[in-house]
Design an enzyme around this catalytic site. Sequence first.
Site: not given
Ligand code: NCD
Length: 425
Positions: A90, A230, A303
């Site tokens: 992303n 997650h 993550d």
């Molecule tokens: N895990 C998160 O809280 N954020 C992720 C993407 C996402 O899963 O929203 C991100 O790219 O910031």
Amino acid sequence: MTAYLITSVSVVGAAPTDLLIRDGVVAEVGAGLSAPDATVIDGTGLVALPGLVDLHTHLREPGREDAETVESGSRAAALGGYTAVCAMANTSPVADTAGVVEQVWRLGREAGLVDVQPVGAVTVGLAGERLAELGAMADSAAQVRMFSDDGHCVADPLLMRRALEYVKAFDGIIAQHAEEPRLTEGAQMHEGEVSTRLGLIGWPAVAEEAIIARDVLLAEHVGSRLHVCHVSTAGSVEVLRQAKARGVRVTAEVTPHHLLLTDERAESYDPVFKVNPPLRTSADVTALRAALADGVIDIIATDHAPHAVEDKECEWAYARPGMLGLETALSIALDVLGPEWDLIAERMSRTPARIAGLTGHGVDPAPGAPANLTLVDPAVRRTIEPAELASRSRNTPYARMTLPGRIVATFLRGEPTVLDGKAVK
Ligand SMILES: NC(=O)N[C@@H](CC(=O)O)C(=O)O
């Protein structure tokens, strides 16, 4: 290449021994080794682990280099004991073509601090409408095998089915961000007692569980590999437990923050605790810990989600979800699991390497093994100071918390990336 002799080190919790690293591999393991040309590292009290492998890292390059770059994120990873990370798709532009995944892969090689394995997007622009060029990404120099729209759910069941079918040809894997979008519109935190009290729109557990239930059925139908990103709820654990008992090819990860923190943190209204999926209840935390111990959850993945100050230090509703993870993950694992070194090696190195197909990683230090390893001092307790982190961002939820364990050194193919707790370059 410099040789390194690590003396009296415990390899994955076993009795102390010496380790000789030479020419990129573990050359010898045994008591009383000598190597006059080697640099000696006193390993007394230290534990050697296979280099950690993160299946879920956001490196933000290309597009948000103010929040993180491949290089800064790689440095954070090395300091956290990692030797390989999978970089989520992303970015901006999205990593949905051979060109972008090759760019990320090349930037990782240039930084040279960890192996950066790009994850390709499942759908064009993460828009969930049509499949991205999965085959071209697989055939590219980056040799992508894992695909994910992480940050977005592949909500369309037909697209999800097609993606699972497509990657089967090269034993690829689809990593799903399990969130039924219709159930989480406007959601700000976990739906429950605390969200009701705070008056914030809730993200119900069922939004995650419904997608996991659907996807394990699809993966079973197609005979393909599914990885669930997650996992955050006790209900998800039960869905996964049943699917695994039936032999579905599914693996799952849990983040350090979902193993430690609960939705009560939102009471502070500090957006550093806003994350996707949201922090859940203490009952969920208990179930996630048990599932990690018994193997229903296969791995810990960070993550790591760096965000610039303006995207985090604002009103809760406007803040982006996500928290840093790479530099604190091992400490959280130690805090949550205790000095269960074999379990830590399994959940943070061997299994993630196997899921991602990263050969040379996740291999215990033994003669002939590639010298991808990390040295941990479990006796040190350190206080997390955001300003001292190597990440370009500061959004750690552990600020000023005192946590066990410190990474003393990390080696990537026999070259130190971290020595004396500091990045080498
Ligand atoms: N895990 C998160 O809280 N954020 C992720 C993407 C996402 O899963 O929203 C991100 O790219 O910031």
